[in-house]
Design a protein around this motif. Structure first.
Motif, short mmCIF file in Angstrom:
data_model
loop_
_atom_site.label_atom_id
_atom_site.label_comp_id
_atom_site.label_asym_id
_atom_site.label_seq_id
_atom_site.Cartn_x
_atom_site.Cartn_y
_atom_site.Cartn_z
N MET A 1 14.36 -23.88 -15.34
CA MET A 1 14.21 -24.51 -14.04
C MET A 1 13.64 -23.48 -13.06
O MET A 1 14.16 -22.39 -12.92
CB MET A 1 15.57 -25.02 -13.55
N THR A 2 12.54 -23.84 -12.37
CA THR A 2 11.95 -22.93 -11.40
C THR A 2 12.77 -22.94 -10.12
O THR A 2 13.65 -23.79 -9.93
CB THR A 2 10.50 -23.37 -11.07
N LEU A 3 12.48 -22.00 -9.25
CA LEU A 3 13.19 -21.94 -7.97
C LEU A 3 12.97 -23.20 -7.14
O LEU A 3 13.90 -23.70 -6.50
CB LEU A 3 12.76 -20.70 -7.18
N LYS A 4 11.75 -23.70 -7.14
CA LYS A 4 11.46 -24.92 -6.37
C LYS A 4 12.24 -26.11 -6.93
O LYS A 4 12.80 -26.91 -6.18
CB LYS A 4 9.96 -25.23 -6.38
N GLU A 5 12.28 -26.22 -8.25
CA GLU A 5 13.03 -27.31 -8.86
C GLU A 5 14.52 -27.21 -8.54
O GLU A 5 15.18 -28.21 -8.25
CB GLU A 5 12.83 -27.31 -10.38
N GLU A 6 15.03 -25.98 -8.55
CA GLU A 6 16.44 -25.76 -8.20
C GLU A 6 16.70 -26.14 -6.74
O GLU A 6 17.70 -26.77 -6.41
CB GLU A 6 16.81 -24.30 -8.45
N ALA A 7 15.76 -25.77 -5.85
CA ALA A 7 15.90 -26.11 -4.43
C ALA A 7 15.85 -27.63 -4.23
O ALA A 7 16.64 -28.19 -3.47
CB ALA A 7 14.80 -25.44 -3.61
N ALA A 9 16.67 -29.94 -6.38
CA ALA A 9 17.91 -30.52 -6.91
C ALA A 9 19.05 -30.33 -5.92
O ALA A 9 19.85 -31.25 -5.70
CB ALA A 9 18.24 -29.88 -8.25
N LEU A 10 19.11 -29.16 -5.32
CA LEU A 10 20.16 -28.89 -4.35
C LEU A 10 19.99 -29.75 -3.10
O LEU A 10 20.96 -30.31 -2.59
CB LEU A 10 20.16 -27.40 -3.97
#
Length: 91
Positions: A1-7, A9-10
């Motif tokens: 999971m990339t940082l953007k995808e993690e952001a 999702a959050l």
């Protein structure tokens, strides 16, 4: 999971009541020119700021060295006069 995808999702999990704060923070980051600096530009800016600070410090040291404090020889008398003026004391 990339940082953007993690952001993303959050952000999807966060309640609507905090989204205004999140959006404001993201807009501030977007408008900040330092966000878009390359690592080289960031290092150059930090070096320039450090050099400006050091130059100001050198100038301050030079002022201290070349301009002595102007303390009157009769400083006790001057102090007493100022205190009497400020507090209405009688000598």
């Amino acid at each position: 999971m990339t940082l953007k995808e993690e952001a993303y999702a959050l952000i999807d999990k966060l309640p609507d009541k905090v989204m205004e704060d999140v959006l404001r923070s993201l807009k501030e980051k977007d408008n900040d020119p330092r966000t878009w600096e390359t690592p080289e530009q960031e290092q150059e800016r930090k070096n320039r700021e450090r050099e400006e600070s050091m130059q100001a410090f050198r100038e301050l040291q030079e002022m201290i060295r070349t301009r002595p404090l102007r303390i009157p020889e009769n400083y006790e008398e001057v102090y007493a006069d100022v205190m009497a003026e400020k507090y209405g004391l009688v000598k």
